[in-house]
Scaffold this active site. Structure first.
Site, PDB file in Angstrom:
ATOM      1  N   HIS A 169      -7.424  -5.597  -0.093  1.00  0.00           N
ATOM      2  CA  HIS A 169      -6.250  -4.876   0.183  1.00  0.00           C
ATOM      3  C   HIS A 169      -5.690  -5.481   1.683  1.00  0.00           C
ATOM      4  CE1 HIS A 169      -4.135  -1.213  -0.158  1.00  0.00           C
ATOM      5  NE2 HIS A 169      -4.078  -1.033   1.118  1.00  0.00           N
ATOM      6  N   SER A 177       0.943  -1.243   0.034  1.00  0.00           N
ATOM      7  CA  SER A 177       0.003   0.072   0.022  1.00  0.00           C
ATOM      8  C   SER A 177       0.852   1.250   0.080  1.00  0.00           C
ATOM      9  CB  SER A 177      -1.051  -0.003   0.903  1.00  0.00           C
ATOM     10  OG  SER A 177      -1.989   0.413   0.980  1.00  0.00           O
TER      11      SER A 177
END
Ligand code: GCU
Length: 452
Positions: free
Chosen positions: A417, A276
């Site tokens: 994610h 990320s």
């Protein structure tokens, strides 16, 4: 104003508002999986033209590896000036204090912890580097180096990991109370770190709490190297100076300086990894420091592997608004104006060439634009072809859980994610292949480089 550093740097108490803002900042993990008001429809991606990695700023073509070396310097400087900022050279040599070195994880590993200064002063910003290496190793091993979000002690319940003292984002589930990490956080992020798998595959794992290097909020620079290295007469970074991602990248380079002094690690085989915002950081690190052998970007999205011009999921305007400290100030010029930016993220991937790079997406992580992440890799292929190497080697994003690519690896995993064991398995297979640790996978050498 830059703050004056004390022995307990990073111990400043920040306002409640900043803490709340930072909880929201963590959006990408689970809080803001797919914010409303953004485009998630492939048919609504605007038409755009990508800047060409293989054309010099003066319009002449890049025809050879020798040309690319010059063009590479231009592209790197464009990223410094327009996106991540220019980082100063760190002053002083490597200053390291050994905190501990002993057997851990029931004899599987040697756990070493060192404290590394980022300035030439004995106080000032510093970080703790945790290194696990396989206890059974008879010679120097390859290593994976990456930041963690909540502290070294969160990657494993191992009671011997030192808990950092610097500012942390409040989160009870990670044991952070009043912006301080506590014992309760031990192992709270272990699902993201396949420590045992990595060690059993013969790799060392080195990690740093990213907030040691710079606390992740808009005033964090006051507690980081960015305030220490301000140009004389300035009270805040200049518009083309480094942002937080630049500061974090510098921390990883300093960690690599240290790994190069540790004879149990093969400094020529250090892989930089990040998830990320820390995947954006690993890409910028691999681009700006060519000593890293392999770069891995896990779900890095906007400002990472995803093409900005697609405006799919997170946009440049949104990232600059919510995270004004990550990039340099000039990057704001491209808010809703991506086409004017002299670079896009395929050129960041190309900066790794001819070194291997792996880009991973997740199906449900549409905020990070999985297809845009794939396309960055694909559009970096012509630069790899100059070196007679195949990059991703396929034209279309592959199906779920079907890794592709030769020198540029890519997969889109089922799920959201996150960093999963599945991701780690692919990264280790990829690194094994490029480090010659296993025979080349069938097919990989049959691929033809993609010329322009
Ligand atoms: C937010 C941000 C992303 C980032 C993510 C994360 O969602 O918008 O750009 O990648 O946080 O770091 O978890």
């Amino acid at each position: 104003m830059p703050r004056v550093f004390s022995a307990e740097t990073g111990m400043r108490f920040h306002s409640f508002l900043i803490a709340i803002a930072c909880v929201l900042f963590l959006g990408g993990s689970s809080v803001v999986a797919q914010p409303k008001g953004f485009n998630y429809d492939e048919s609504k991606v605007p038409k755009f033209e990508l800047p060409d990695s293989l054309i010099f700023d003066d319009g002449s073509p890049v025809k050879s590896v020798a040309d690319w070396k010059k063009r590479r310097a231009e592209v790197l400087q464009l990223f410094r000036d327009h996106v991540y900022g220019n980082a100063p050279k760190l002053r002083g040599g490597l200053k390291v204090k050994l905190l501990s070195e002993e057997e851990a994880l029931d004899g599987l590993a040697i756990r070493k912890q060192v404290r590394i200064q980022l300035t030439d002063k004995p106080y000032g910003p510093r970080f703790d580097l945790l290194i696990y290496r396989p206890a059974a190793a008879k010679k120097a091993v390859p290593a994976i180096l990456g930041y963690n979000f909540y502290g070294n002690h969160t990657i494993h319940p191992d009671p011997g990991i030192v808990i950092h003292q610097s500012w942390s984002r409040n989160d009870k589930s990670k044991g952070v109370v009043n912006n301080r990490a506590t014992e309760a956080g031990r192992g709270s992020r272990q699902s993201r770190w396949a420590v045992e798998m990595i060690l059993k595959r013969g790799y060392a794992l080195a990690t740093i709490y990213y907030g040691d290097v710079e606390p992740d909020h808009k005033d964090g620079w006051e507690d980081s190297t960015r305030s220490y290295y301000l140009a004389p007469g300035r009270s805040k970074p200049a518009p083309t100076d480094w942002g937080a991602i630049g500061a974090w990248a510098t921390g990883l380079s300093r960690a690599l300086d240290y790994l190069g002094t540790d004879r149990s690690i093969n400094e020529k085989q250090v892989v930089v990894f990040g998830h990320s915002r820390l995947g954006k950081t690993s890409l910028w690190t691999g681009a700006s420091d060519e000593r890293f052998a392999i770069t891995i970007s896990n779900n890095s999205g906007c400002g990472g592997a995803a093409l900005s011009r697609r405006r799919f999921g997170e946009t440049v305007k949104r990232i600059n608004t919510v995270f004004p400290h990550w990039f340099n100030d000039r990057f704001n010029r491209y808010n809703e104006n991506e086409n004017d930016c002299p670079v896009d993220q395929h050129m960041l991937v190309a900066l790794m060439a001819p070194r291997p790079v792996y880009i991973a997406s997740a199906e449900e992580d549409r905020w990070a634009d999985p297809n845009g992440e794939f396309l960055s890799g694909k559009h970096a292929d012509p630069v790899y072809a100059l070196f007679d190497k195949v990059g991703v080697g396929v034209d279309k994003q592959p199906g779920l859980d079907q890794p592709v690519g030769d020198t540029i690896g890519y997969h889109v995993r089922t799920g959201g994610h996150e960093v999963k064991d599945y991701d780690w398995e692919q990264y280790l297979n990829f690194a094994d292949r490029h480090f010659g640790r296993t025979p080349k996978e069938p097919g990989s050498t049959k691929m033809k480089p993609v010329k322009k």
